[in-house]
Design a protein around this motif. Structure first.
Motif, PDB file in Angstrom:
ATOM      1  N   LEU A 101      51.524 -31.216 -29.572  1.00 47.14           N
ATOM      2  CA  LEU A 101      51.941 -29.909 -30.057  1.00 47.14           C
ATOM      3  C   LEU A 101      53.436 -29.983 -30.345  1.00 47.14           C
ATOM      4  O   LEU A 101      54.202 -30.481 -29.510  1.00 47.14           O
ATOM      5  N   ALA A 102      53.822 -29.540 -31.533  1.00 45.41           N
ATOM      6  CA  ALA A 102      55.241 -29.495 -31.886  1.00 45.41           C
ATOM      7  C   ALA A 102      55.550 -28.144 -32.509  1.00 45.41           C
ATOM      8  O   ALA A 102      54.773 -27.631 -33.312  1.00 45.41           O
ATOM      9  N   VAL A 103      56.674 -27.590 -32.128  1.00 45.24           N
ATOM     10  CA  VAL A 103      57.130 -26.327 -32.691  1.00 45.24           C
ATOM     11  C   VAL A 103      58.498 -26.570 -33.331  1.00 45.24           C
ATOM     12  O   VAL A 103      59.316 -27.328 -32.801  1.00 45.24           O
ATOM     13  N   ALA A 104      58.706 -25.952 -34.501  1.00 45.69           N
ATOM     14  CA  ALA A 104      59.952 -26.118 -35.247  1.00 45.69           C
ATOM     15  C   ALA A 104      60.508 -24.758 -35.641  1.00 45.69           C
ATOM     16  O   ALA A 104      59.753 -23.804 -35.849  1.00 45.69           O
ATOM     17  N   VAL A 105      61.834 -24.697 -35.758  1.00 47.05           N
ATOM     18  CA  VAL A 105      62.522 -23.451 -36.104  1.00 47.05           C
ATOM     19  C   VAL A 105      63.602 -23.747 -37.128  1.00 47.05           C
ATOM     20  O   VAL A 105      64.417 -24.654 -36.938  1.00 47.05           O
ATOM     21  N   THR A 106      63.627 -22.961 -38.200  1.00 48.56           N
ATOM     22  CA  THR A 106      64.688 -23.043 -39.196  1.00 48.56           C
ATOM     23  C   THR A 106      64.993 -21.633 -39.682  1.00 48.56           C
ATOM     24  O   THR A 106      64.070 -20.874 -40.007  1.00 48.56           O
ATOM     25  N   GLY A 107      66.251 -21.251 -39.669  1.00 42.12           N
ATOM     26  CA  GLY A 107      66.562 -19.875 -40.040  1.00 42.12           C
ATOM     27  C   GLY A 107      68.032 -19.642 -40.289  1.00 42.12           C
ATOM     28  O   GLY A 107      68.847 -20.556 -40.276  1.00 42.12           O
ATOM     29  N   ILE A 108      68.341 -18.368 -40.505  1.00 44.61           N
ATOM     30  CA  ILE A 108      69.711 -17.925 -40.783  1.00 44.61           C
ATOM     31  C   ILE A 108      70.141 -16.991 -39.655  1.00 44.61           C
ATOM     32  O   ILE A 108      69.732 -15.828 -39.620  1.00 44.61           O
ATOM     33  N   ALA A 109      70.937 -17.517 -38.735  1.00 45.09           N
ATOM     34  CA  ALA A 109      71.351 -16.735 -37.571  1.00 45.09           C
ATOM     35  C   ALA A 109      72.552 -15.832 -37.867  1.00 45.09           C
ATOM     36  O   ALA A 109      72.784 -14.880 -37.142  1.00 45.09           O
ATOM     37  N   GLY A 110      73.299 -16.143 -38.911  1.00 46.40           N
ATOM     38  CA  GLY A 110      74.441 -15.317 -39.285  1.00 46.40           C
ATOM     39  C   GLY A 110      75.721 -15.694 -38.567  1.00 46.40           C
ATOM     40  O   GLY A 110      75.755 -16.656 -37.841  1.00 46.40           O
ATOM     41  N   PRO A 111      76.761 -14.951 -38.753  1.00 48.46           N
ATOM     42  CA  PRO A 111      76.807 -13.680 -39.480  1.00 48.46           C
ATOM     43  C   PRO A 111      76.802 -13.834 -40.999  1.00 48.46           C
ATOM     44  O   PRO A 111      76.596 -12.869 -41.722  1.00 48.46           O
ATOM     45  N   SER A 112      77.034 -15.065 -41.498  1.00 51.36           N
ATOM     46  CA  SER A 112      76.994 -15.267 -42.949  1.00 51.36           C
ATOM     47  C   SER A 112      75.831 -16.190 -43.279  1.00 51.36           C
ATOM     48  O   SER A 112      75.104 -16.628 -42.397  1.00 51.36           O
ATOM     49  N   GLY A 113      75.685 -16.489 -44.554  1.00 53.18           N
ATOM     50  CA  GLY A 113      74.654 -17.417 -44.992  1.00 53.18           C
ATOM     51  C   GLY A 113      73.410 -16.761 -45.542  1.00 53.18           C
ATOM     52  O   GLY A 113      72.552 -17.431 -46.100  1.00 53.18           O
ATOM     53  N   GLY A 114      73.286 -15.457 -45.393  1.00 56.07           N
ATOM     54  CA  GLY A 114      72.110 -14.763 -45.897  1.00 56.07           C
ATOM     55  C   GLY A 114      72.222 -14.427 -47.368  1.00 56.07           C
ATOM     56  O   GLY A 114      73.278 -14.544 -47.979  1.00 56.07           O
ATOM     57  N   SER A 115      71.104 -14.011 -47.925  1.00 53.19           N
ATOM     58  CA  SER A 115      71.048 -13.574 -49.320  1.00 53.19           C
ATOM     59  C   SER A 115      70.078 -12.406 -49.395  1.00 53.19           C
ATOM     60  O   SER A 115      69.450 -12.044 -48.401  1.00 53.19           O
TER      61      SER A 115
END
Length: 170
Positions: A101-115
């Motif tokens: 079992l493998a779990v992965a996470v990728t995201g935009i935590a901020g405060p910048s980098g969003g669109s």
């Protein structure tokens, strides 16, 4: 619900361990925006070496490619914060480890980098179960509110809950 704290993550990890051990399963993690929070929570559980195989923090896209085998073209095609990359990260973690079992996470935590299309707080999760190239791959999405710390903690909690759900159903 208020944002979880690290103690909440450790409590979830303490539940995850026995669920994996009962089934003789092993976990691997691949983290980007959570920066190792999941692995830290998991290794806070006494005896986690019996069920936690490894955790990889792949913050940069090149690390995702070098360490997890994520196709570099995906970053141009769909971006690092996408279901395709989350699934590829989970598959790479599973293939590089002796894990079930493998779990992965990728995201935009901020405060910048969003669109507009991917605002701050956007996180994609990948889950791989099984063995080798025949592994089952899934992706889930969440949009979390709060500051950088809150987003990271909520993402780690989501990943641990999903891993616990998967462990109980394998």
């Amino acid at each position: 619900m208020p944002s979880p704290d690290f103690a909440d993550l450790c409590t979830l990890a303490a539940e995850l361990g026995p669920a994996l051990e009962r089934r003789r399963l092993h976990l691997a993690t691949a983290e980007s925006c959570t920066g190792g929070l999941i692995a830290a929570a998991v290794t806070s559980a006494a005896g986690s070496s019996a069920w936690f195989e490894r955790g990889v923090v792949t913050y940069a896209n090149t690390a995702k490619t070098d360490l997890l085998g994520v196709d570099a073209d995906l970053f141009e095609q769909v971006g690092a914060v996408s279901p395709e990359v989350a699934r590829a990260m989970a598959r790479g973690a599973l293939l590089s480890a002796r894990a079930d079992l493998a779990v992965a996470v990728t995201g935009i935590a901020g405060p910048s980098g969003g669109s507009e299309a991917k605002p701050v707080g956007t996180v994609w999760f990948g889950l791989a179960t099984g063995q080798g190239l025949a592994a089952s791959l899934e992706a889930r999405h969440a949009l979390f509110a709060g500051d950088r710390s809150a987003v990271r903690l909520q993402a780690a909690r989501f990943a641990l809950l999903w891993a616990l759900e998967a462990a109980r159903n394998l």
